[in-house]
Design a protein around this motif. Structure first.
Motif, PDB file in Angstrom:
ATOM      1  N   LEU A 650     -14.070  84.803 -76.909  1.00 41.42           N
ATOM      2  CA  LEU A 650     -13.188  84.184 -77.885  1.00 41.42           C
ATOM      3  C   LEU A 650     -12.592  85.237 -78.811  1.00 41.42           C
ATOM      4  CD1 LEU A 650     -11.986  81.758 -79.424  1.00 41.42           C
ATOM      5  CD2 LEU A 650     -14.138  81.660 -80.729  1.00 41.42           C
ATOM      6  N   ALA A 651     -13.435  86.135 -79.332  1.00 43.30           N
ATOM      7  CA  ALA A 651     -12.934  87.170 -80.238  1.00 43.30           C
ATOM      8  C   ALA A 651     -11.889  88.050 -79.542  1.00 43.30           C
ATOM      9  CB  ALA A 651     -14.094  88.016 -80.742  1.00 43.30           C
ATOM     10  N   MET A 652     -12.150  88.396 -78.284  1.00 43.14           N
ATOM     11  CA  MET A 652     -11.193  89.227 -77.550  1.00 43.14           C
ATOM     12  C   MET A 652      -9.901  88.471 -77.284  1.00 43.14           C
ATOM     13  SD  MET A 652     -11.316  92.341 -76.562  1.00 43.14           S
ATOM     14  CE  MET A 652      -9.598  92.858 -76.615  1.00 43.14           C
ATOM     15  N   LYS A 653     -10.015  87.179 -77.041  1.00 43.55           N
ATOM     16  CA  LYS A 653      -8.830  86.354 -76.795  1.00 43.55           C
ATOM     17  C   LYS A 653      -7.961  86.276 -78.043  1.00 43.55           C
ATOM     18  CE  LYS A 653      -6.912  83.612 -73.622  1.00 43.55           C
ATOM     19  NZ  LYS A 653      -6.617  84.055 -72.247  1.00 43.55           N
ATOM     20  N   VAL A 654      -8.606  86.217 -79.221  1.00 48.78           N
ATOM     21  CA  VAL A 654      -7.836  86.198 -80.459  1.00 48.78           C
ATOM     22  C   VAL A 654      -7.004  87.465 -80.578  1.00 48.78           C
ATOM     23  CG1 VAL A 654      -8.018  86.280 -82.984  1.00 48.78           C
ATOM     24  CG2 VAL A 654      -9.405  84.656 -81.687  1.00 48.78           C
ATOM     25  N   LEU A 655      -7.585  88.612 -80.259  1.00 49.89           N
ATOM     26  CA  LEU A 655      -6.838  89.873 -80.302  1.00 49.89           C
ATOM     27  C   LEU A 655      -5.657  89.847 -79.335  1.00 49.89           C
ATOM     28  CD1 LEU A 655      -9.528  92.730 -80.425  1.00 49.89           C
ATOM     29  CD2 LEU A 655      -8.020  91.981 -82.260  1.00 49.89           C
ATOM     30  N   ASN A 656      -5.926  89.513 -78.109  1.00 47.81           N
ATOM     31  CA  ASN A 656      -4.882  89.610 -77.077  1.00 47.81           C
ATOM     32  C   ASN A 656      -3.810  88.539 -77.237  1.00 47.81           C
ATOM     33  OD1 ASN A 656      -5.770  91.903 -75.560  1.00 47.81           O
ATOM     34  ND2 ASN A 656      -7.458  90.673 -74.802  1.00 47.81           N
ATOM     35  N   ALA A 657      -4.218  87.328 -77.574  1.00 49.68           N
ATOM     36  CA  ALA A 657      -3.216  86.279 -77.770  1.00 49.68           C
ATOM     37  C   ALA A 657      -2.338  86.611 -78.969  1.00 49.68           C
ATOM     38  CB  ALA A 657      -3.907  84.931 -77.973  1.00 49.68           C
ATOM     39  N   SER A 658      -2.937  87.169 -80.017  1.00 50.16           N
ATOM     40  CA  SER A 658      -2.171  87.527 -81.203  1.00 50.16           C
ATOM     41  C   SER A 658      -1.175  88.630 -80.888  1.00 50.16           C
ATOM     42  CB  SER A 658      -3.116  87.990 -82.321  1.00 50.16           C
ATOM     43  OG  SER A 658      -4.022  86.966 -82.670  1.00 50.16           O
ATOM     44  N   LYS A 659      -1.613  89.615 -80.136  1.00 50.96           N
ATOM     45  CA  LYS A 659      -0.700  90.688 -79.726  1.00 50.96           C
ATOM     46  C   LYS A 659       0.459  90.112 -78.920  1.00 50.96           C
ATOM     47  CE  LYS A 659      -0.619  95.049 -77.132  1.00 50.96           C
ATOM     48  NZ  LYS A 659       0.455  94.712 -76.178  1.00 50.96           N
TER      49      LYS A 659
END
Length: 875
Positions: A650-659
């Motif tokens: 989830l934390a990694m998805k927040v980074l990548n989706a935000s980018k």
């Protein structure tokens, strides 16, 4: 999404307002922990108030949210359960801060008492011996040997306690910073520091002056290993191997009255035989006497309702003292005191004067209870006063919660604070205090009520130890040098803190210490709970900082685990009731235990403890915090390490989706565009759905249901990434024109802004990182999102329709074992008319995400939505 691979490389240090090429979780904890410290992000800033104006005080207090943070015992070790429970508090603190409150979130270290002493003894290879003189040049052994501990003075020992706890405290602070606790580290206290000693002594003196604290000679639960008294709240009932011995007491007519006991070594201390008043077997004996075996002491046979008719022979020895029931019988039936067990757990050396036949007692004198038991059993066999052989059994015995030997009950002089155990009116008042507290979860109040209702004695607060808060009391001595305990000399409040072992009372000289017509110091220290029970007073500046106290007391929440409701929570209520006539906080938030997969409590002895640093190293703080927040208030939570992978994903998805979002919407540094640009139905539907999530998450937090808040945010986020983001990305890049692109871009950026704030209490590091890419300041001091920020004109049902359609389209391709990029040459959507109308509104987006290049057919039918597709032939 194919365009957002899960990056795992080490993070670079991005410049604020710049999206990094390869976002990563690694390095974020160090970076942002340091930034929060440098910027004093979580510092409590006092609202203005006029202490002389009640309205001003009330208005300022309303702007503050204060937390009675549990001070962890630094002599112990933190495990994953601590990380979970402290994260629960931090999540609430972060939410309150974002709602505009000034959050008073202190930290304390509980560093006095038995655990610290034991750790110091083992760590340095020393033991405290008050008879040893102070050595200013003392150095601990270079190679400590816990089995050959060096005796040192009390002053040297206390100095080592301070030295080691300072090291332990830094380790704890480093871990809490790594976990991301938004504690104000400027508000730090220790339970053994000068200020804590002053407050503890001051509160005690006030309790004493009002008659709430008193000195009494009384039966006391005693730990023979730690050589200290133990309070009722510290008792732990455990199975203990024993044996029933059937022993005969002689009636005047020569007949025997048989009793069954697991403690025949206490026969010299028997003062009565007790049976239930309704037990017909023994009613003829009530009021008569029998003689004890071996010692021939005349013993009365009495009735008491606490006797159990169906236990053993139904009649029992009352000894002073074998167990707590003996204490009740002794007190209520006014029996003589016949104590034979010393504080060291051995039978006294002197032969008791009440023994008629004392010839055998020297064979038991000075022995341990175990050896004395063996000796008396051999004697009973010899005299024929034992029927048969001992029968092995498992019995429940009281232990000190940190001890490994059953407790004895000895008569000692101790300090007590009234807690309702001997005063029904006070007990009723303290039960009523529980009704003034809001409980999360509500059913935990029953534990409070049950504990208070079951108290049978006052709170014993003195301990025969060395590292703790000393009682600010001395006693005058008479012409023979004997202390007069009926006339204690108390310290003046202005002189606090004092150490009676080195400070002389007012009106005396040091040369009069331990001399005739002089004084002696009270040798004891306060129980650690007697200091911890004042954590609200210590934290809020009572009798130190009037303004801070007005802003923060009574506090808003008392977070803690359910196992110390009987100790820490109740003791704080007792002290606040006496001092302020009110409860010390508005709400108690109770966390459960983290248990192993078999639902067993974690402990070192069982080898099932999870070390926090290991999972933090492996998965990162945000992942661990996510798992912690999934543990609902008050419920025990089985630990499964694999769950941390979900949090990390989830934390990694927040980074990548935000980018991805910021990359498709142009300049990452520009402010979010206005809602007027959002026109597309699916965009409006998404924002309307998010509006409902904000409402649900806010309602959950207001109920202190942080898990519900996380579930609402996370459920929407995954749908947003998997469905909405994939659906609109081509339009956001301009495939349908500038206005359509602006609608998608604005909706995406608006949603990202809101979702980051929804996630901020749970995932503080990753949300702060993303926030820095396109926002100034900290996400943790940004405003909690409100429904007013989001349009309500969209139809959230469209999102469910979209999800169903995408499942069908993707399922068809998956079943055909072809790429998701495979074109669809014909798609027929079958469903109810209103559903099809909603889907037609974003047909272009649906066609783009589903790669529909051919005919689209809409067929109305009274059935759930389904999609039939024809795929392009594969080469």
């Amino acid at each position: 999404m194919n365009s957002m691979p899960e990056q795992t490389v080490t993070a670079t240090t991005p410049i604020r307002g710049q999206v990094p090429d390869k976002p990563a979780l690694e390095g974020l904890e160090t970076k942002w922990s340091q930034s929060w410290q440098d910027e004093q992000t979580y510092t409590f800033r006092r609202p203005e108030l006029d202490l002389t104006d009640a309205a001003s005080r009330a208005a300022a207090r309303a702007q503050v949210f204060s937390i009675d943070t549990p001070p962890p015992t630094v002599s112990g070790s933190l495990h994953v359960g601590h990380v979970f429970s402290y994260t629960h508090t931090d999540v609430i603190a972060r939410y309150q801060r974002m709602t505009g409150k000034q959050v008073f979130y202190p930290m304390g270290w509980d560093d006095n008492g038995l655990p610290t002493e034991r750790r110091v003894q083992n760590f340095y290879g020393v033991r405290c011996d008050p008879s040893v003189p102070y050595d200013p040049d003392f150095t601990p052994p270079a190679k400590p040997d816990p089995k050959k501990q060096v005796p040192i003075s009390r002053r040297n020992f206390v100095a080592l306690c301070h030295e080691l706890t300072a090291t332990d405290e830094q380790v704890f602070e480093n871990l809490w910073r790594r976990v991301g606790l938004s504690v104000d580290w400027n508000e730090l206290y220790t339970t053994i520091g000068d200020e804590s000693q002053r407050i503890a002594q001051l509160a005690f003196l006030r309790n004493f002056s009002r008659g709430e604290a008193y000195l009494s000679e009384a039966p006391t639960m005693w730990d023979v290993s730690f050589q200290t008294a133990v309070a009722q709240a510290e008792l732990e009932a455990r199975d203990y191997p024993g044996a029933y011995h059937r022993i005969g007491f002689s009636r005047p007519d020569g007949e025997k009255v048989w009793i069954e006991t697991t403690r025949p070594e206490l026969i010299p201390s028997v003062c009565a035989l007790i049976a239930h008043p309704d037990d017909e077997r023994y009613q003829p004996l009530f009021g008569t006497t029998v003689k004890s075996p071996v010692f021939n002491v005349e013993i009365p046979v009495l009735a008491h309702p606490a006797a159990e008719k169906d236990k053993g022979a139904g009649i029992a020895m009352c000894c002073t003292f074998g167990d707590l029931t003996d204490v009740i019988w002794w007190r209520e039936l006014q029996l003589p005191m016949r104590t034979i067990i010393n504080r060291d757990g051995r039978l006294q050396a002197e032969t008791p004067e009440w023994l008629v036949d004392a010839s055998f007692y020297p064979e038991m004198a000075t022995k341990t209870t175990f050896s004395a038991r063996a000796a008396i059993v051999d004697k009973l066999r010899e005299t024929g006063e034992m029927d048969g052989e001992p029968k092995p059994t498992q019995r429940m015995a009281n232990f000190y919660e940190k001890g490994d030997k059953p407790l004895e009950i000895v008569s000692t002089r101790q300090w007590y604070i009234a807690n309702g155990g001997r005063d029904e009116a006070l007990k009723a008042k303290l039960v009523a205090r529980g009704n003034e507290i809001a409980w999360t979860p509500e059913h935990m109040k029953h534990r409070y009520d049950n504990w208070v209702g079951g108290l049978n004695g006052d709170w014993l607060i003195s301990r025969q130890r060395f590292f703790g808060v000393p009682f600010p009391v001395w006693y005058p001595t008479d012409a023979e040098g004997e202390p007069d305990y009926t006339r204690p000399i108390t310290a003046d409040e202005a002189s606090l803190p004092v150490d009676p072992s080195s400070d002389a009372p007012a009106g005396y000289q040091e040369s009069q210490r331990n001399q005739p017509n002089g004084f002696i110091a009270d040798p004891d220290v306060m129980d650690t709970w007697a200091t911890s029970s004042l954590s609200p007073e210590l934290a809020t500046g009572w009798q130190r900082d009037e303004e801070l106290f007005a802003l923060t007391f009574p506090m808003d929440i008392a977070p803690q685990a359910h196992d110390i409701i009987r100790t820490w929570l109740f003791s704080r209520v007792v002290r606040s009731n006496f001092e302020f006539d009110q409860v010390p906080w508005r709400r108690a938030t109770i966390s459960g235990f983290v248990v192993d997969p078999d639902r067993k409590k974690m402990s070192k002895s069982k080898g099932n403890v999870v070390v926090p640093t290991e999972i933090l190293d492996k998965y990162g703080a945000d992942a661990v915090r996510w798992r912690a927040a999934m543990a609902r208030p008050g419920l025990d939570s089985p630990f499964d390490e694999t769950q941390m992978k979900v949090g990390r994903r989830l934390a990694m998805k927040v980074l990548n989706a935000s980018k991805f979002v910021l990359g498709m919407s142009g300049d990452a540094g520009r402010p979010s565009t206005t809602a007027e640009l959002v026109e597309a139905p699916v965009d409006l539907a998404m924002l309307a759905g998010l509006r409902g999530v904000v409402e649900k998450a806010t309602e959950s937090f207001e109920r202190y249901d942080y898990t519900g808040g996380l579930e609402a945010a996370e459920g929407f986020f995954w749908s947003f990434c998997d469905d909405y983001l994939e659906t609109v990305k081509e339009r956001a890049y301009g495939s349908q024109g500038e206005a359509a692109a602006a609608s998608a871009q604005t909706a995406l950026r608006s949603a990202l802004d809101v979702m980051l704030r929804l996630f901020a209490p749970f995932l503080p590091f990753v949300t702060e990182e993303v926030w820095s890419w396109f926002k100034d300041g900290s996400v943790h001091t940004a405003a909690w999102p409100t429904t007013d920020e989001l349009p309500a004109s969209g139809d959230p049902r469209l999102l469910a329709d979209l999800a169903t359609a995408l499942i069908a389209l993707r399922g068809a391709k998956s079943n055909a074992k072809v790429s998701m990029k495979t074109e669809v040459t014909r798609a027929e959507f079958v469903g109810q008319a209103d559903v099809l109308v909603r889907l037609k509104a974003f047909e272009a987006d649906l066609g783009a995400v589903g790669r529909i290049t051919g005919e689209v057919v809409w067929t109305v039918a009274e059935q759930p939505l389904s999609v039939e597709v024809k795929l392009a032939e594969q080469a």
